[in-house]
Scaffold this motif. Structure first.
Motif, PDB file in Angstrom:
ATOM      1  N   GLU A  43       0.830  -1.194   0.000  1.00 32.19           N
ATOM      2  CA  GLU A  43       0.000   0.000   0.000  1.00 32.19           C
ATOM      3  C   GLU A  43       0.876   1.259   0.000  1.00 32.19           C
ATOM      4  O   GLU A  43       1.986   1.252   0.534  1.00 32.19           O
ATOM      5  N   THR A  44       0.365   2.334  -0.608  1.00 33.49           N
ATOM      6  CA  THR A  44       1.084   3.597  -0.570  1.00 33.49           C
ATOM      7  C   THR A  44       0.481   4.455   0.540  1.00 33.49           C
ATOM      8  O   THR A  44      -0.719   4.717   0.527  1.00 33.49           O
ATOM      9  N   VAL A  45       1.283   4.836   1.521  1.00 31.34           N
ATOM     10  CA  VAL A  45       0.775   5.704   2.579  1.00 31.34           C
ATOM     11  C   VAL A  45       1.722   6.876   2.737  1.00 31.34           C
ATOM     12  O   VAL A  45       2.915   6.771   2.442  1.00 31.34           O
ATOM     13  N   SER A  46       1.174   7.992   3.223  1.00 31.12           N
ATOM     14  CA  SER A  46       1.986   9.211   3.269  1.00 31.12           C
ATOM     15  C   SER A  46       2.740   9.346   4.586  1.00 31.12           C
ATOM     16  O   SER A  46       3.780   9.993   4.645  1.00 31.12           O
ATOM     17  N   ASP A  47       2.255   8.708   5.661  1.00 34.32           N
ATOM     18  CA  ASP A  47       2.853   8.998   6.967  1.00 34.32           C
ATOM     19  C   ASP A  47       3.888   7.967   7.412  1.00 34.32           C
ATOM     20  O   ASP A  47       4.318   7.973   8.551  1.00 34.32           O
ATOM     21  N   MET A  48       4.309   7.041   6.512  1.00 37.17           N
ATOM     22  CA  MET A  48       5.254   5.996   6.884  1.00 37.17           C
ATOM     23  C   MET A  48       6.603   6.616   7.216  1.00 37.17           C
ATOM     24  O   MET A  48       7.198   7.316   6.400  1.00 37.17           O
ATOM     25  N   ARG A  49       7.107   6.357   8.425  1.00 35.28           N
ATOM     26  CA  ARG A  49       8.417   6.924   8.748  1.00 35.28           C
ATOM     27  C   ARG A  49       9.479   5.830   8.865  1.00 35.28           C
ATOM     28  O   ARG A  49       9.153   4.652   8.864  1.00 35.28           O
ATOM     29  N   LEU A  50      10.735   6.257   8.929  1.00 36.32           N
ATOM     30  CA  LEU A  50      11.845   5.313   8.985  1.00 36.32           C
ATOM     31  C   LEU A  50      12.196   5.016  10.438  1.00 36.32           C
ATOM     32  O   LEU A  50      11.898   5.800  11.334  1.00 36.32           O
ATOM     33  N   TYR A  51      12.868   3.895  10.672  1.00 34.56           N
ATOM     34  CA  TYR A  51      13.412   3.638  12.002  1.00 34.56           C
ATOM     35  C   TYR A  51      14.508   4.656  12.287  1.00 34.56           C
ATOM     36  O   TYR A  51      15.350   4.939  11.422  1.00 34.56           O
ATOM     37  N   THR A  52      14.520   5.183  13.495  1.00 34.06           N
ATOM     38  CA  THR A  52      15.645   6.028  13.905  1.00 34.06           C
ATOM     39  C   THR A  52      16.857   5.122  14.106  1.00 34.06           C
ATOM     40  O   THR A  52      16.711   3.896  14.223  1.00 34.06           O
ATOM     41  N   PRO A  53      18.052   5.713  14.172  1.00 36.29           N
ATOM     42  CA  PRO A  53      19.248   4.880  14.384  1.00 36.29           C
ATOM     43  C   PRO A  53      19.128   4.033  15.649  1.00 36.29           C
ATOM     44  O   PRO A  53      19.537   2.867  15.659  1.00 36.29           O
ATOM     45  N   TYR A 169      17.285   6.589   3.641  1.00 39.71           N
ATOM     46  CA  TYR A 169      17.984   7.439   4.607  1.00 39.71           C
ATOM     47  C   TYR A 169      18.745   8.512   3.846  1.00 39.71           C
ATOM     48  O   TYR A 169      19.355   8.239   2.808  1.00 39.71           O
ATOM     49  N   THR A 170      18.724   9.743   4.373  1.00 39.25           N
ATOM     50  CA  THR A 170      19.435  10.836   3.706  1.00 39.25           C
ATOM     51  C   THR A 170      20.881  10.890   4.206  1.00 39.25           C
ATOM     52  O   THR A 170      21.216  10.299   5.223  1.00 39.25           O
ATOM     53  N   ASP A 171      21.707  11.642   3.482  1.00 45.39           N
ATOM     54  CA  ASP A 171      23.095  11.828   3.906  1.00 45.39           C
ATOM     55  C   ASP A 171      23.157  12.382   5.320  1.00 45.39           C
ATOM     56  O   ASP A 171      23.984  12.002   6.138  1.00 45.39           O
ATOM     57  N   GLU A 172      22.233  13.312   5.604  1.00 41.54           N
ATOM     58  CA  GLU A 172      22.207  13.964   6.903  1.00 41.54           C
ATOM     59  C   GLU A 172      21.905  12.941   8.011  1.00 41.54           C
ATOM     60  O   GLU A 172      22.508  12.960   9.077  1.00 41.54           O
ATOM     61  N   MET A 173      20.944  12.055   7.720  1.00 44.95           N
ATOM     62  CA  MET A 173      20.607  11.024   8.699  1.00 44.95           C
ATOM     63  C   MET A 173      21.809  10.109   8.964  1.00 44.95           C
ATOM     64  O   MET A 173      22.094   9.750  10.106  1.00 44.95           O
ATOM     65  N   ILE A 174      22.507   9.750   7.877  1.00 43.41           N
ATOM     66  CA  ILE A 174      23.655   8.853   8.025  1.00 43.41           C
ATOM     67  C   ILE A 174      24.751   9.535   8.838  1.00 43.41           C
ATOM     68  O   ILE A 174      25.299   8.966   9.780  1.00 43.41           O
ATOM     69  N   GLU A 175      25.037  10.801   8.494  1.00 41.74           N
ATOM     70  CA  GLU A 175      26.082  11.540   9.203  1.00 41.74           C
ATOM     71  C   GLU A 175      25.788  11.652  10.691  1.00 41.74           C
ATOM     72  O   GLU A 175      26.684  11.548  11.534  1.00 41.74           O
ATOM     73  N   ASN A 176      24.530  11.873  11.020  1.00 44.61           N
ATOM     74  CA  ASN A 176      24.165  12.144  12.410  1.00 44.61           C
ATOM     75  C   ASN A 176      23.683  10.914  13.168  1.00 44.61           C
ATOM     76  O   ASN A 176      23.119  11.049  14.257  1.00 44.61           O
TER      77      ASN A 176
END
Lengths: 250, 552
Positions: A43-53, A169-176
Motif C-alpha cells: 500500500e502507498t501511505v503518506s505517513d510511513m516513517r523510517l526507524y531512527t538509528p 535514509y538521507t546523507d544527513e541522517m547517516i552523518e548524524n
C-alpha cells in the motif's frame, strides 16, 4: 512413449540438469517476480516513517537474540487475532524491514503492535527478568542488555548499508546517526532536537532504560519495541479497526 | 589422505595457506567485531588441516592401483562427521526443548539463551547432520551406481572439510549472536559466500564423476542428488543476497524487504525442506532400500512421476507459510493449490518404497536396519500428507504459529530424515569398512525402538499442544469475548513441553547408541571372506551383483 523420452534424458547428465533447472524455476518466477511489479502489493501511505538509528540498533539486537523464534510480527486477517493484538498487519508496515521479522511461531505473543501498550519501565523490568512481571513466563531473561553499552560508532555504517538495500535514509541522517541515537535515549540533551527534526515529531525521545548517563543495548531494544506498529497509522485508517492506536504519551 | 600424490598434496597445501591468509585478514579487519573471532577460527581450522596433511604426507607414494578402486576415504571421514553433528545437534535440541519448560536452563548467559541456541539446533541437525549425511552417501551412491571412481582425489576433501567449516562458522556464530534471522539461512554473508564456493566444487565433482559412469543410464538416486545440489545452490544464492555494514563487520542487511522478503524467505525455507531434507534423502531411499531389501524398486514409472512432480510442484508451495498475512491472496492461493497437489508425487515415492518391500516383509521383521528404512518411508508418507493438510488455508488458521508446525517438522525430521539416514548408515558402514555386518544387531534394534518411541512421544506431544493452543487462542465466551489470555494458553503448554523434551532425549540416546555401534564396527577385524574384487568400479562384475538398477 513418455517413458522412452525419459530413457533418453537419463543418458545425458547435462540434459537432465537443464531439465531440473527448468522445472524448478517456474514456481519461484511466477510467484516472486510479480510482487515487485504489481503496485498494490504494498500500500502507498503518506505517513510511513523510517526507524531512527536507535530503533534500528534495537532491531538488530532483536535479530541477534533470536526474538523472532518465539514472537511473530504479523497479525493475520482473523477475528481472534485482530481482537487480541489489534488491526491486521499491512504490507506497508514492513516496507523498510530488511529482513522482515514476521516470524513463524508464537511461543510468546505477537509483537506487531506492542509499541505504546506498556511503559518503558515495564519493558525494562520484563527484559531483566520476565518472571518478575509475568510469573508464568518461559522467556529468557536479558539482564546483560542494560549493562552493555550500545556501539554507537557502527550506526552510520548500518544506515548506509540500509540505504544500499533501498531504505531512503538521507546523507544527513547517516552523518548524524550516532548523535541521533544518543539524543533519542538522553532526553533534554542538545542532540535530542535533531532526532525529531529528522524523523518526525512522533519520534519518542525517552530515557528508555531509566538511565541517562549512557546509551545501552537496553535503550535500543526498548526503543524498537515501543515503535512496533507505530511507524504509520495506515492499519487504523484503512481497515475496520476495533480500537485506537496506542498513544505512547498516555 | 594417504592417497594424495605430491602434486595433489602441494595443491591442497596452497589452498589451505590461502584460507589461512583469509582467516588472518578477517581477524585483522574484524578485530573490533565478532568477525575477528571467526577469522581466528578460519585460521586455526586451516592450520589444523595443514598439520594433518603434512603429518601423513611423507609415507610411501600412493600406488597407481588405487585408481582402479572406489575412493572411500572421504566417506569414512564423512560418517564420523555425520555422527558428531547428529549428537551435537540433537543435544542442543533437547537443551532448547528443556529451556521452554525450565527457562533457567540458560544459566543467565547470553550465548545459551533460547533465541541463540534454537538456530544452533536447527542448523546443527539440518546442515551438520543432514548435510554431512547427504554428502557422505552421495559419494558412496554416485560411485556404486555409476561404477566409477570419484573424479579426483582432492575435491571430495574440499567439499567435506569446506562444508564443515561452513557449519562451524555458522553455528558458532549463532552462539555469538551472528545471524541474519532468516530461518534455516541464518548464517551471515561471509559464511554464505564460502558455502557457494564449496557447493560449486561439489557440483563439478558430482558431474565429473557421473561423466565417468560405466552405466549408460543415470540411476534414480542420482537424479535426486543432482536436484538437491542444483536447486539448493539457486535457493541459497537468491535468499542470501545481502549488503554487509563493511568488510570488517559480520552484520549485513538482506536486499529483500517486507512482503517480498517474506516470499523469498519461505520460497527458500520450504524448498530447503524439499531439496535438502527430501530430495537428497529420497536419493538415499532409492539406493539403500533396494540394496538392503535385495529387491528392485517396485516401479520405474512411479519413480519418474514422483521425481518430476516433486521438482516442479515444491517450488510453488512456499507461500503456504504466509496464509492470512499481508502477502497478496493470489500467491497464498497458488501455494495452497500446489501444496495439495504435492501429495501425489510424495505418496508416489512413499508407495513405491513400501511396495518395493513386497516379498521382503520377513526381512523387515528380522532386520532393524531395513525396518529403519521402512519406517522412514512410512513417516515420509505421513508427514507429506500432514504437510498438504496444514497448507489448506482454514487448517493453517488453526495450526500456524503453534506447536503443530513443530510437531509436523519433527515427524519429518526424526521419523523420515533421521531414520532413513540411520538405515543408510547401518547399510553403508559394513560395506565401506568391508565388515560382514554391524558390530551389534541388538544395538541396532535398541536404537530403532528408542528412535521410534522418541519420535512418537515428541510428535504426539506437539500435536496435542499445538491443537490445544490453537483452539484456546480462538475460544470465545457466550458474550463474544476471548476467553483465554495468552499466558493462560502458555500455562497449558508446560506438560507437553516436558513430554517433548523427554521424547527428544530418547532420540538423542538412540543416536549415541548408533555412534557407539558404528565405532565398534570400525574397530572390529575386517571380514576375510569379503573379497575386494566384488566391490570394484571397473572390469567384469560377478554375475547376479546386487547393485540396484531401475526395474527394467
Amino acid at each position: 512413449m513418455p517413458e522412452l523420452m525419459h530413457r533418453k534424458l537419463e543418458r545425458s547428465a547435462t540434459g537432465f540438469m537443464l531439465a531440473i533447472i527448468a522445472a524448478a524455476s517456474v514456481g519461484g518466477i511466477v510467484e516472486i517476480a510479480p510482487l515487485f511489479t504489481i503496485d498494490d502489493t504494498v500500500e502507498t501511505v503518506s505517513d510511513m516513517r523510517l526507524y531512527t538509528p536507535l530503533e534500528l540498533a534495537g532491531r538488530d539486537i532483536y535479530v541477534r537474540e533470536g526474538c523472532y523464534a518465539c514472537h511473530s510480527q504479523m497479525i493475520r486477517t482473523l477475528r481472534d487475532e485482530v481482537e487480541r493484538y489489534g488491526p491486521y498487519s499491512l504490507a506497508v508496515e514492513s516496507q523498510y524491514d530488511h529482513p522482515m521479522l514476521w516470524g513463524s511461531k508464537r511461543t510468546g505473543p505477537d509483537l506487531a503492535r506492542i509499541g505504546g501498550k506498556y511503559s518503558d519501565f515495564w519493558h525494562v523490568a520484563h527484559l531483566n527478568n520476565p518472571r518478575d512481571v509475568v510469573p508464568e513466563s518461559n522467556m529468557p531473561s536479558y539482564r546483560w542488555l542494560g549493562t552493555t553499552p550500545l556501539k554507537l560508532a557502527d550506526l552510520p555504517l548500518a544506515l548506509r548499508a540500509q540505504r544500499a538495500v533501498g531504505v531512503p535514509y538521507t546523507d544527513e541522517m547517516i552523518e548524524n546517526a550516532a548523535r541521533d541515537a544518543y539524543g533519542q535515549a538522553v532526553p533534554d540533551s542538545e542532540q535530542s532536537s535533531g532526532v525529531t527534526e529528522r524523523y518526525g515529531e512522533a519520534t519518542q525521545v525517552s530515557a528508555f532504560d531509566g538511565v541517562t548517563t549512557n546509551v545501552t543495548e537496553m535503550d535500543a531494544l526498548v526503543a524498537y519495541l515501543q515503535v512496533l506498529g507505530q511507524l504509520t497509522r495506515a492499519a487504523y485508517e484503512n481497515t475496520a479497526a476495533p480500537e485506537q492506536m496506542p498513544d505512547p504519551d498516555n | 589422505m594417504g592417497q594424495f600424490t605430491t602434486g595433489e598434496r602441494d595443491f591442497a597445501a596452497i589452498i589451505l595457506i590461502v584460507l589461512a591468509i583469509i582467516g588472518i585478514a578477517m581477524a585483522a579487519a574484524g578485530r573490533a567485531d565478532v568477525l575477528g573471532i571467526h577469522g581466528a577460527m578460519v585460521l586455526l581450522y586451516s592450520l589444523a588441516l595443514l598439520f594433518v596433511l603434512f603429518s601423513g604426507a611423507f609415507g610411501t607414494p600412493p600406488s597407481p592401483a588405487r585408481l582402479t578402486r572406489y575412493y572411500d576415504d572421504p566417506i569414512k571421514v564423512g560418517v564420523g562427521l555425520t555422527l558428531f553433528w547428529a549428537i551435537f545437534g540433537m543435544f542442543v535440541g533437547v537443551w532448547a526443548a528443556a529451556q521452554l519448560a525450565w527457562p533457567s536452563l540458560n544459566f543467565d548467559t547470553s550465548w545459551a539463551s533460547f533465541g541463540r541456541i534454537r538456530p544452533a539446533h536447527t542448523s546443527g541437525v539440518i546442515f551438520g547432520f543432514g548435510g554431512n549425511a547427504l554428502i557422505t552417501t552421495s559419494f558412496h551412491v554416485v560411485q556404486r551406481t555409476s561404477r566409477a571412481r570419484l573424479a579426483d582425489q582432492l575435491s571430495p576433501w574440499i567439499v567435506l572439510f569446506g562444508f564443515n567449516l561452513f557449519c562451524l562458522i555458522a553455528i558458532s556464530g549463532y552462539f555469538l549472536g551472528v545471524t541474519q534471522s532468516k530461518e534455516y539461512a541464518e548464517a551471515e554473508w561471509y559464511a554464505d559466500i564460502w558455502l557457494v564456493i564449496v557447493w560449486v566444487t561439489y557440483f563439478v565433482l558430482y558431474v565429473r564423476t557421473l561423466a565417468r559412469r560405466k552405466e549408460p543410464h543415470i540411476y534414480v538416486a542420482n537424479w535426486y542428488y543432482m536436484a538437491f545440489i542444483l536447486v539448493v545452490a539457486i535457493l541459497h544464492i537468491v535468499n542470501n543476497l545481502a549488503v554487509p555494514l563493511s568488510f570488517a563487520h559480520a552484520k549485513s542487511y538482506t536486499v529483500w524487504a517486507g512482503v517480498q522478503d517474506s516470499m523469498v524467505q519461505w520460497w527458500y525455507g520450504h524448498n530447503a525442506v524439499a531439496f535438502f531434507l527430501t530430495a537428497g534423502f529420497l536419493a538415499m531411499l532409492y539406493y539403500y532400500l533396494p540394496k538392503r531389501a535385495e529387491r528392485p524398486i517396485f516401479s520405474y514409472r512411479l519413480s519418474i512421476l514422483s521425481f518430476w512432480g516433486i521438482t516442479f510442484f515444491y517450488m510453488w508451495a512456499g507461500s503456504h507459510h504466509l496464509h492470512y498475512t499481508a502477502l497478496p491472496h493470489w500467491v497464498q492461493n497458488l501455494g495452497m493449490t500446489f501444496s495439495v497437489m504435492l501429495l501425489v508425487p510424495s505418496w508416489a515415492s512413499a508407495g513405491n518404497a513400501l511396495l518395493t518391500l513386497n516379498g521382503a516383509w520377513h526381512k523387515v521383521r528380522d532386520d532393524a536396519t531395513l525396518r529403519f528404512i521402512m519406517m522412514a518411508a512410512f513417516f515420509y508418507g505421513l508427514s507429506t500428507f500432514e504437510g498438504s493438510f496444514l497448507a489448506i488455508r482454514p487448517v493453517n488458521a488453526l495450526s500456524h504459529y503453534t506447536d503443530w508446525t513443530v510437531g509436523h517438522v519433527h515427524a519429518g525430521a526424526l521419523g523420515w530424515v533421521a531414520m532413513i539416514t540411520f538405515g543408510s548408515l547401518y547399510t553403508l558402514v559394513p560395506a565401506i569398512w568391508k565388515r560382514e555386518r554391524m558390530y551389534s544387531a541388538v544395538l541396532v534394534e535398541v536404537h530403532f525402538w528408542l528412535a521410534l518411541v522418541g519420535t512418537l512421544i515428541y510428535v504426539f506431544a506437539m500435536w496435542n499442544s499445538g491443537i490445544i493452543q490453537g483452539l484456546m487462542w480462538r475460544t470465545y465466551s457466550p458474550d463474544d469475548t476471548l476467553v483465554y489470555s495468552f499466558v493462560d494458553t502458555l500455562l497449558a503448554m508446560y506438560p507437553y513441553y516436558i513430554a517433548r523434551a523427554f521424547g527428544g532425549l530418547l532420540f538423542l540416546i538412540g543416536a549415541i547408541v548408533a555412534a557407539y555401534n558404528i565405532w565398534m564396527t570400525v574397530r572390529s577385524p575386517a571380514a576375510a571372506m569379503l573379497a575386494l574384487d566384488e566391490d570394484l568400479p571397473v572390469g567384469e562384475r560377478p554375475a547376479g551383483g546386487a547393485t540396484p538398477t531401475p526395474a527394467e
